[in-house]
Structure formats: structure tokens, C-alpha cells
Enzyme design. Sequence first.
Site, short mmCIF file in Angstrom:
data_model
loop_
_atom_site.label_atom_id
_atom_site.label_comp_id
_atom_site.label_asym_id
_atom_site.label_seq_id
_atom_site.Cartn_x
_atom_site.Cartn_y
_atom_site.Cartn_z
N SER A 31 12.55 -65.73 3.74
CA SER A 31 12.82 -66.14 2.36
C SER A 31 14.31 -66.32 2.09
O SER A 31 15.14 -65.55 2.59
CB SER A 31 12.26 -65.10 1.39
OG SER A 31 12.62 -65.43 0.06
N ALA A 32 14.62 -67.32 1.26
CA ALA A 32 16.02 -67.55 0.86
C ALA A 32 16.39 -66.70 -0.35
O ALA A 32 17.50 -66.79 -0.86
CB ALA A 32 16.20 -69.03 0.51
N SER A 33 15.45 -65.87 -0.80
CA SER A 33 15.67 -65.08 -2.01
C SER A 33 16.12 -63.66 -1.72
O SER A 33 15.61 -63.01 -0.81
CB SER A 33 14.38 -65.04 -2.83
OG SER A 33 14.49 -64.08 -3.87
N GLU A 81 6.28 -73.88 4.35
CA GLU A 81 7.31 -74.09 3.33
C GLU A 81 6.88 -75.00 2.19
O GLU A 81 6.06 -75.90 2.39
CB GLU A 81 8.52 -74.77 3.98
CG GLU A 81 9.59 -73.85 4.46
CD GLU A 81 10.41 -73.23 3.33
OE1 GLU A 81 10.24 -73.65 2.16
OE2 GLU A 81 11.20 -72.33 3.61
N ILE A 100 17.01 -73.26 -1.78
CA ILE A 100 18.48 -73.20 -1.78
C ILE A 100 18.95 -71.89 -2.41
O ILE A 100 18.34 -71.41 -3.38
CB ILE A 100 19.02 -74.41 -2.62
CG1 ILE A 100 18.54 -75.74 -2.03
CG2 ILE A 100 20.52 -74.38 -2.76
CD1 ILE A 100 19.08 -76.09 -0.68
N ASP A 137 7.49 -68.98 4.04
CA ASP A 137 8.42 -68.92 2.92
C ASP A 137 7.67 -68.16 1.82
O ASP A 137 6.44 -68.08 1.84
CB ASP A 137 8.75 -70.34 2.49
CG ASP A 137 9.51 -70.37 1.18
OD1 ASP A 137 10.51 -69.64 1.07
OD2 ASP A 137 9.10 -71.11 0.26
N ASN A 193 15.52 -61.46 -3.83
CA ASN A 193 14.49 -60.67 -4.53
C ASN A 193 13.18 -60.60 -3.74
O ASN A 193 12.16 -60.15 -4.27
CB ASN A 193 14.22 -61.30 -5.90
CG ASN A 193 15.42 -61.19 -6.83
OD1 ASN A 193 15.85 -60.09 -7.16
ND2 ASN A 193 15.98 -62.32 -7.22
N ASP A 244 8.69 -67.98 -2.10
CA ASP A 244 8.66 -68.62 -3.41
C ASP A 244 7.99 -70.00 -3.33
O ASP A 244 8.51 -70.90 -2.67
CB ASP A 244 10.09 -68.80 -3.94
CG ASP A 244 10.77 -67.47 -4.23
OD1 ASP A 244 10.08 -66.53 -4.64
OD2 ASP A 244 12.00 -67.38 -4.06
N ARG A 280 21.02 -68.86 -4.44
CA ARG A 280 21.34 -68.73 -5.87
C ARG A 280 22.64 -69.45 -6.23
O ARG A 280 22.69 -70.25 -7.16
CB ARG A 280 21.44 -67.25 -6.23
CG ARG A 280 21.37 -66.99 -7.71
CD ARG A 280 21.47 -65.50 -7.99
NE ARG A 280 20.47 -64.73 -7.26
CZ ARG A 280 20.55 -63.42 -7.04
NH1 ARG A 280 21.57 -62.73 -7.49
NH2 ARG A 280 19.60 -62.79 -6.37
C1 BG6 Z 1 14.33 -69.44 -2.75
C2 BG6 Z 1 13.93 -70.31 -3.90
O1 BG6 Z 1 13.18 -68.86 -2.18
O2 BG6 Z 1 15.21 -68.40 -3.18
C3 BG6 Z 1 15.15 -70.83 -4.62
O3 BG6 Z 1 13.15 -71.39 -3.42
C4 BG6 Z 1 16.06 -69.67 -5.01
O4 BG6 Z 1 14.75 -71.57 -5.74
C5 BG6 Z 1 16.41 -68.87 -3.78
O5 BG6 Z 1 17.24 -70.14 -5.63
C6 BG6 Z 1 17.32 -67.69 -4.08
O6 BG6 Z 1 16.62 -66.74 -4.83
P1 BG6 Z 1 17.26 -65.43 -5.46
O7 BG6 Z 1 16.05 -64.63 -5.87
O8 BG6 Z 1 18.06 -64.76 -4.40
O9 BG6 Z 1 18.10 -65.86 -6.60
MG MG Z 2 9.88 -71.93 -1.44
#
Ligand code: BG6
Ligand code: MG
Length: 223
Positions: free
Chosen positions: A118-120, A173, A49, A11, A122, A13, A51
Site C-alpha cells: 500500500s502507498a498509504s 491494483e 500516489i 493494493d 494508514n 485503497d 500524500r
Molecule cells: C494510496 C491511495 O493507497 O495511499 C492514495 O490510493 C493516497 O489516494 C495514498 O494518497 C497515501 O495515503 P495516506 O493514507 O498515507 O495519506
Molecule cells: Mg488503490
Amino acid sequence: MDKNLSAIIFDLDGVITDTAEYHFLAWKALAEDMGIRFTREDNEMLKGISRMESLEKILEIGGRSADFSSEEKEKLAAKKNDHYRTLIQKITPDDILPGMKEFIFSIKEKGLKLGLASASKNAFAVMESLGLMEVFDAIVDAKTVVNGKPNPEVFLKAADLLHVDASTCIGMEDAVAGVEAIKAAGMFAVAVGKRESFTKADMVYENTAFVSLNEILDRYNQE
Ligand code: BG6
Ligand code: MG
């Protein structure tokens, strides 16, 4: 089944870098704008989780779930993301969490593959700022998966891209939803954070500085 370890899938973040703190600060500012009190404890359940799901949880905390249209919610989430993007602009390779750079390179030296799940949305920008884009063999972010954690999709997709069997991977994680995703993917789970939060993990480190590849390999091979 061949249990020989083939890859470690991270993971991002809160595991490789402390962006979990920036997510918290950006959500807290948005929540305060709406008159919602949002604490660090509340933030724990947002880790891993998506956004929009995070926004829904914050509105729930403030009892304001029914107050916004989906268009307004999109705008609120975009506002948080703009703030978050400003905060992550200052990230450099020095922001890799203690011990993680050494850990990542020791994995490479052992000839194991490196994946990111990653769940992000970004994730690519952050990996670029950390100077890790070329180091990882496969990167999967939230833009290309349908189901977020705790669904295993993002970890399974990373294993797929690495051309390895999920059962020969270790996932790492800092989120409860993330550990659930790793276990649902049939992988060995290493958690980073408070021991009592991670009953489903195979191993827990309270801090990234203590993470040891040899120790993890010993435990993985005992399974
Ligand atoms: C995850 C974080 O990696 O990404 C979460 O743990 C976050 O806190 C999620 O909400 C979504 O991120 P982003 O950058 O797409 O808003
Ligand atoms: Mg994380």
C-alpha cells in the site's frame, strides 16, 4: 524460471475496501477550503500516489503551487490526513468490497501467500479495522518504502517479506500508477476499474464482485 504462482499481492485503497472514496472526500474538502475546484476525474490521477504528491497535484490544478512553503504544505497534508482518519474510524469488516473476502480466503485455501503493498501510511489502521491483519502474510505500507508507486519498490518488498520470487506473484491494483509498479516489479497485473484506463494490465475487472481466482489462474498460466 519457475512460474508456479506463489502469492497474490494486493493494493489496499480501492481494491480491498473503498477508502479511495474517503481520500477523495478529504482532499475535496481541503481543496474547497483553498478555493480550488477538485473533481472526481481529478482524483483519478491521485490514486496510488503518496500524500505529499497528491497535495502538489491539487495545488497545481488550482494554480497555487508557488503559494505555500514546505512547512505550510506539511500542515495542509496533516489537515487532510486528520479528516481522512475521522472518516476511516467507521470502517468495519463489513466494508470489505463485494467479492473480496471470498477471493482472499480462496487464495488462502489454495495454499498461496497473501501480501499487501500500500502507498498509504494508514494501511495498518485500515487493515486492523477490516479484521485482516492476521489473514495477510506480509504487509508493506508507505512508511517503510523510499520510492512510491509507480516505482516497484513496495511490491518487491512485499515479495521479499513473503520469501517468494517477484515473477511468481500477481499484483492487484485500482490505480494506473499501481499497475505500472506491478509491471515494473515483473509481476502479472490484475486491475480493478474502467477497462480503458488500464492498457498495461494483464487482466481488468470492472468491479471487485466479478473477480474470480480460477479465471485469474487460467490467464496467469497461459502467460
Ligand atoms: C494510496 C491511495 O493507497 O495511499 C492514495 O490510493 C493516497 O489516494 C495514498 O494518497 C497515501 O495515503 P495516506 O493514507 O498515507 O495519506
Ligand atoms: Mg488503490
